[in-house]
Design a protein around this motif. Structure first.
Motif, short mmCIF file in Angstrom:
data_model
loop_
_atom_site.label_atom_id
_atom_site.label_comp_id
_atom_site.label_asym_id
_atom_site.label_seq_id
_atom_site.Cartn_x
_atom_site.Cartn_y
_atom_site.Cartn_z
N VAL A 106 0.86 -1.19 0.00
CA VAL A 106 0.00 0.00 0.00
C VAL A 106 0.89 1.24 0.00
O VAL A 106 1.42 1.66 1.02
CB VAL A 106 -0.94 -0.01 1.23
CG1 VAL A 106 -1.74 1.29 1.31
CG2 VAL A 106 -1.88 -1.20 1.16
N GLU A 107 1.05 1.82 -1.18
CA GLU A 107 1.87 3.04 -1.27
C GLU A 107 1.03 4.29 -0.99
O GLU A 107 1.52 5.27 -0.47
CB GLU A 107 2.50 3.14 -2.67
CG GLU A 107 3.55 2.06 -2.92
CD GLU A 107 4.02 2.01 -4.37
OE1 GLU A 107 4.92 1.21 -4.64
OE2 GLU A 107 3.48 2.75 -5.22
N LYS A 108 -0.23 4.21 -1.41
CA LYS A 108 -1.16 5.31 -1.11
C LYS A 108 -2.51 4.70 -0.75
O LYS A 108 -2.83 3.59 -1.19
CB LYS A 108 -1.34 6.22 -2.32
CG LYS A 108 -0.17 7.15 -2.57
CD LYS A 108 -0.54 8.25 -3.54
CE LYS A 108 0.63 9.22 -3.70
NZ LYS A 108 0.32 10.30 -4.66
N LEU A 109 -3.29 5.42 0.03
CA LEU A 109 -4.60 4.88 0.43
C LEU A 109 -5.59 6.00 0.65
O LEU A 109 -5.23 7.15 0.83
CB LEU A 109 -4.44 4.07 1.72
CG LEU A 109 -3.96 4.85 2.95
CD1 LEU A 109 -4.95 4.70 4.08
CD2 LEU A 109 -2.59 4.34 3.37
N ARG A 110 -6.84 5.62 0.63
CA ARG A 110 -7.93 6.52 0.97
C ARG A 110 -8.66 5.96 2.18
O ARG A 110 -8.91 4.76 2.25
CB ARG A 110 -8.96 6.57 -0.17
CG ARG A 110 -8.82 7.71 -1.15
CD ARG A 110 -9.47 9.00 -0.62
NE ARG A 110 -8.88 10.18 -1.26
CZ ARG A 110 -9.27 10.67 -2.42
NH1 ARG A 110 -10.26 10.11 -3.07
NH2 ARG A 110 -8.68 11.73 -2.91
N LEU A 111 -9.02 6.84 3.10
CA LEU A 111 -9.84 6.43 4.23
C LEU A 111 -11.31 6.62 3.87
O LEU A 111 -11.69 7.63 3.27
CB LEU A 111 -9.51 7.27 5.47
CG LEU A 111 -8.07 7.16 5.97
CD1 LEU A 111 -7.87 8.06 7.20
CD2 LEU A 111 -7.70 5.72 6.30
N VAL A 112 -12.11 5.63 4.23
CA VAL A 112 -13.56 5.69 4.01
C VAL A 112 -14.24 5.29 5.31
O VAL A 112 -13.57 5.17 6.34
CB VAL A 112 -13.99 4.78 2.83
CG1 VAL A 112 -13.45 5.30 1.50
CG2 VAL A 112 -13.52 3.34 3.04
N GLY A 277 -6.25 0.80 -0.55
CA GLY A 277 -5.00 1.37 -1.01
C GLY A 277 -4.23 0.39 -1.86
O GLY A 277 -4.61 -0.78 -1.99
N GLY A 278 -3.15 0.89 -2.45
CA GLY A 278 -2.33 0.04 -3.30
C GLY A 278 -1.21 0.85 -3.93
O GLY A 278 -0.81 1.89 -3.37
N LEU A 282 -1.86 3.39 -9.27
CA LEU A 282 -3.29 3.05 -9.29
C LEU A 282 -4.08 4.09 -8.50
O LEU A 282 -5.10 4.61 -8.96
CB LEU A 282 -3.52 1.69 -8.62
CG LEU A 282 -2.99 0.44 -9.28
CD1 LEU A 282 -3.26 -0.77 -8.40
CD2 LEU A 282 -3.68 0.27 -10.61
N MET A 283 -3.62 4.36 -7.30
CA MET A 283 -4.37 5.23 -6.40
C MET A 283 -4.46 6.66 -6.93
O MET A 283 -5.42 7.38 -6.65
CB MET A 283 -3.75 5.22 -5.00
CG MET A 283 -3.85 3.88 -4.29
SD MET A 283 -5.54 3.27 -4.11
CE MET A 283 -6.24 4.41 -2.92
N ASP A 284 -3.45 7.06 -7.72
CA ASP A 284 -3.47 8.42 -8.26
C ASP A 284 -4.50 8.61 -9.37
O ASP A 284 -4.67 9.70 -9.90
CB ASP A 284 -2.07 8.82 -8.74
CG ASP A 284 -1.18 9.23 -7.57
OD1 ASP A 284 -1.74 9.55 -6.49
OD2 ASP A 284 0.05 9.22 -7.71
N LEU A 285 -5.20 7.52 -9.70
CA LEU A 285 -6.34 7.67 -10.62
C LEU A 285 -7.53 8.33 -9.93
O LEU A 285 -8.48 8.78 -10.56
CB LEU A 285 -6.80 6.30 -11.12
CG LEU A 285 -6.10 5.68 -12.33
CD1 LEU A 285 -6.86 4.42 -12.73
CD2 LEU A 285 -6.06 6.65 -13.50
#
Ligand code: PLP
Length: 427
Positions: A106-112, A277-278, A282-285
Motif C-alpha cells: 500500500v503506497e497510497k490509500l484513501r480512508l472511508v 489502497g495500493g 493506481l491510487m493516483d487515478l
C-alpha cells in the motif's frame, strides 16, 4: 426496567427486523437478540443485567477489547476538539503512514467509513485502471453489500451469476463471475473463458464469512500469478484479516502482495472507518488527482482516526500478536479436545485470532463442506453457551474473534462452559 424482549418488540416497530444489520437479529439461531447496555474488556453486559465473555468483538473490530482505557481517553480528548470538520487533519496523515508502514503493497490509500465502501471503491478503481468490466469473486466470501458483490454462482461455476438479493439488477450481477475459494481450477476456467475482460479478482485471503476457512497451500500464490499473467488486478479484502493475523495482515503472514488492499474493522478501533489502497500509480487515478470519483462526508473522521491510531499503537506493543495467538490457540485446542472427549462431531478452524467451530463435519476447506455443517446443532451450541455466560457469533458461518482483553482465565472459563454444554447435549 426495560429488558431485551421489550426493546426488541419496540425496535421491530421502527427498524426492519429490529436491527440495523441482519445477523444481529439472531435469525440463524432463533430467539430474540440481547440488547447491550455496556461493555468493558472482554465482556458485554446486556440490559437484562447479564454479563457475557464476548467473542463477537463487534465482528472483529475490537482487537484490544471493549472500552480500552487508552482508546476511550484519546476519544474523549479528541471529541472535545470537535467531531468532524470536513477538512484534512494531521491524524489522517498519521494513520495513512501507519497503515503504509504495515502494508508494503500500500503506497497510497484513501480512508472511508465502511468496508462496503472500501471494496466498492477498489473495484471501481480496478475497472478504471484495466479498462475492463468483469470481476471475479469467490462463493462464500463476503465483501460488503455493494450491488456487484451480492452475487453467487448460478448452476455451476463459470456460468451466469445470479443476484443474491432482489434489487440487484441481473445486468449488474452478470459483471461478477463466481469462482470457488480454494479451487484454483475454477479461477483458471473463468480466466480462460473471459480472456482480456477481467478487471480484478477480489478475495478474503483467509475467509471469515463462511466461517473461518484458511487458504490451501499455494492457492493464494497461484491466484497472484494467474491474475498477474492475465493483466487483472488482485484485490485482497483484508477488512477482517488486516492488522489481525499479523501487523501487515494476511499479506505479511503468507508473504504476498496484492495490487489493492481493503481494510476496515481494526483500522477504526471500533469506530466507523475503513480504507483501500495500493500502488501509487493506481491510487493516483482517484479524484482530484485523476478522473475516478470517490468521496465521503465523514471519510477520515477525526474520532474514527483517533481510535484507529490508538488501537494500532496497542497492537504495536511487544508480545501483542503472541498473546492473541496463545489465547486463540488455547481456545481452539480446548474446544477441539472437548468435542473429542464428548464424542461430538465437529471441526475447529483457526488462523491466528479468528476461529470457527463447525458442527457435524470433520473438516471444512471450502464452501461446499461449510454448507454441510449442522446449523441446528450450532444454534443449540450458541444458546447453550449464552446460558453459560459466553457470547459467540449468532451464526455458524461467522468467525469468532479473540482479543487482547481475553485473559487466560476467560479462555479457560469458555472451554469449561463448552465442555459442560457438550457433556449435556443430546444428539
Ligand atoms: N469485507 C469483509 C471481509 C467483511 O467481513 C465485511 C463485513 O463484515 C465487509 C467487507 C464489509 O464491511 P462493512 O460491514 O464495514 O461494510
Amino acid at each position: 426496567m426495560t429488558n431485551s424482549a421489550e426493546l426488541y418488540t419496540r425496535a421491530c416497530k421502527s427498524i426492519p427486523g429490529g436491527v440495523n444489520s441482519p445477523v444481529r437479529a439472531w435469525r440463524a439461531v432463533g430467539g430474540a437478540p440481547r440488547f447491550i447496555a455496556r461493555a468493558e474488556g472482554c465482556k458485554v453486559y446486556d440490559v437484562d443485567g447479564r454479563a457475557y465473555i464476548d467473542f463477537v468483538n463487534s465482528w472483529g473490530a475490537l482487537v484490544a477489547g471493549h472500552a480500552h482505557p487508552r482508546v476511550v481517553a484519546r476519544l474523549q480528548e479528541a471529541a472535545s476538539r470537535g467531531t468532524t470538520y470536513g477538512a484534512p487533519t494531521e491524524n489522517e496523515v498519521k494513520l495513512a503512514e501507519e497503515i503504509r508502514r504495515r502494508f508494503p503493497s500500500v503506497e497510497k490509500l484513501r480512508l472511508v467509513s465502511s468496508g462496503t465502501e472500501a471494496t466498492m471503491s477498489a473495484l471501481r478503481l480496478a475497472r478504471a485502471w484495466t479498462r475492463r468490466d468483469l470481476i471475479v469473486k469467490f462463493d462464500g466470501c463476503y465483501h460488503g453489500h455493494a450491488d456487484g458483490l451480492l452475487v453467487r454462482a448460478g448452476s455451476g461455476v463459470a456460468t451466469l451469476s445470479l443476484p443474491d438479493s432482489p434489487g440487484v439488477p441481473p445486468a449488474v450481477a452478470q459483471q461478477t463471475l463466481v469462482a470457488k475459494f480454494n479451487d484454483i481450477g475454477s479461477v483458471e476456467e473463468l480466466l480462460a473463458r473471459h480472456r482480456g475482460r477481467i478487471a480484478a479478482a477480489i478475495v478474503e485471503p483467509v475467509c471469515g464469512n463462511m466461517g473461518v476457512v484458511p487458504p490451501r497451500n499455494g492457492f493464494l500464490e497461484k491466484l497472484r500469478a494467474l491474475t498477474q499473467a492475465e493483466g487483472a488486478l488482485l484485490i485482497f479484502d483484508e477488512v477482517i484479516t488486516g492488522f489481525r493475523l499479523a501487523r501487515g495482515g494476511a499479506q505479511e503472514l503468507y508473504g504476498l502482495s496484492a495490487d489493492l488492499t481493503c481494510l476496515g474493522k481494526i483500522a477504526g478501533g471500533g469506530l466507523p472507518l475503513a480504507a483501500f489502497g495500493g500502488r501509487a500509480e493506481l491510487m493516483d487515478l482517484l479524484a482530484p488527482e485523476g478522473p475516478v470519483y470517490q468521496a465521503g462526508t465523514l471519510s477520515g473522521n477525526p474520532l474514527a482516526v483517533t481510535a484507529g491510531l490508538a488501537t494500532l499503537e496497542i497492537l504495536a506493543e511487544p508480545g501483542a500478536y503472541e498473546r492473541l495467538e496463545q489465547s486463540a490457540r488455547r481456545l481452539a485446542d480446548g474446544l477441539a479436545e472437548a468435542l473429542a472427549r464428548r464424542r461430538l462431531r465437529g471441526a475447529v478452524n483457526r488462523v491466528g485470532s479468528m476461529l470457527t467451530l463447525f458442527f457435524g463435519v470433520e473438516r471444512v476447506e471450502d464452501i461446499d463442506q461449510a454448507r454441510k455443517a449442522d446449523t441446528a446443532m450450532f444454534a443449540r451450541f450458541f444458546h447453550g453457551m449464552l446460558d453459560r455466560g459466553v457470547y459467540f457469533p449468532p451464526s455458524q458461518f461467522e468467525a469468532a474473534f479473540v482479543s487482547l482483553a481475553h485473559a487466560p482465565r476467560d479462555i479457560e472459563e469458555t472451554v469449561a462452559a463448552f465442555d459442560d454444554w457438550a457433556g449435556r447435549v443430546t444428539i
